[in-house]
Design a protein around this motif. Structure first.
Motif, PDB file in Angstrom:
ATOM      1  N   UNK A  14       0.848  -1.186   0.000  1.00  0.00           N
ATOM      2  CA  UNK A  14       0.000   0.000   0.000  1.00  0.00           C
ATOM      3  C   UNK A  14       0.885   1.238   0.000  1.00  0.00           C
ATOM      4  N   UNK A  15       0.566   2.168  -0.863  1.00  0.00           N
ATOM      5  CA  UNK A  15       1.219   3.474  -0.911  1.00  0.00           C
ATOM      6  C   UNK A  15       0.128   4.522  -0.769  1.00  0.00           C
ATOM      7  N   UNK A  16       0.311   5.455   0.120  1.00  0.00           N
ATOM      8  CA  UNK A  16      -0.691   6.498   0.329  1.00  0.00           C
ATOM      9  C   UNK A  16      -0.599   7.539  -0.769  1.00  0.00           C
ATOM     10  N   UNK A  17      -1.748   7.998  -1.219  1.00  0.00           N
ATOM     11  CA  UNK A  17      -1.820   9.005  -2.276  1.00  0.00           C
ATOM     12  C   UNK A  17      -3.034   9.883  -2.016  1.00  0.00           C
ATOM     13  N   UNK A  18      -3.038  11.047  -2.608  1.00  0.00           N
ATOM     14  CA  UNK A  18      -4.155  11.975  -2.469  1.00  0.00           C
ATOM     15  C   UNK A  18      -5.251  11.618  -3.473  1.00  0.00           C
ATOM     16  N   UNK A  19      -6.182  10.773  -3.037  1.00  0.00           N
ATOM     17  CA  UNK A  19      -7.361  10.455  -3.839  1.00  0.00           C
ATOM     18  C   UNK A  19      -8.579  10.608  -2.932  1.00  0.00           C
ATOM     19  N   UNK A  20      -9.735  10.612  -3.516  1.00  0.00           N
ATOM     20  CA  UNK A  20     -10.969  10.819  -2.767  1.00  0.00           C
ATOM     21  C   UNK A  20     -11.126   9.746  -1.677  1.00  0.00           C
ATOM     22  N   UNK A  21     -11.448  10.151  -0.449  1.00  0.00           N
ATOM     23  CA  UNK A  21     -11.644   9.175   0.635  1.00  0.00           C
ATOM     24  C   UNK A  21     -12.661   8.104   0.254  1.00  0.00           C
ATOM     25  N   UNK A  22     -12.385   6.870   0.650  1.00  0.00           N
ATOM     26  CA  UNK A  22     -13.263   5.755   0.334  1.00  0.00           C
ATOM     27  C   UNK A  22     -12.924   5.069  -0.975  1.00  0.00           C
ATOM     28  N   UNK A  23     -11.895   5.575  -1.663  1.00  0.00           N
ATOM     29  CA  UNK A  23     -11.475   4.989  -2.931  1.00  0.00           C
ATOM     30  C   UNK A  23     -10.144   4.273  -2.760  1.00  0.00           C
TER      31      UNK A  23
END
Length: 56
Positions: A12-21
């Motif tokens: 898993x890599x964290x990224x700025x996408x819409x929460x819940x996606x």
């Protein structure tokens, strides 16, 4: 990550996408898609519910 059609294990890599996606790349995500839901052009329905669990 797991659903009724399959299971995928990966990093898993964290990224700025819409929460819940959740974004999963090709071809790894294919095990999570319902093979019976395709368009006339054979494009999969990319809307899938999954359960995401942290492994030890």
């Amino acid at each position: 990550m797991k659903n009724d059609w399959g299971e995928f294990q990966g990093r898993v890599y964290l990224a700025l996408i819409k929460p819940g996606n959740l974004q999963v790349n090709l071809p790894e995500r294919n095990v999570l898609l319902d093979k019976s839901k395709r368009s006339v052009e054979a494009v999969p329905d990319y809307n899938a519910l999954v359960c995401l669990k942290k492994l030890d």
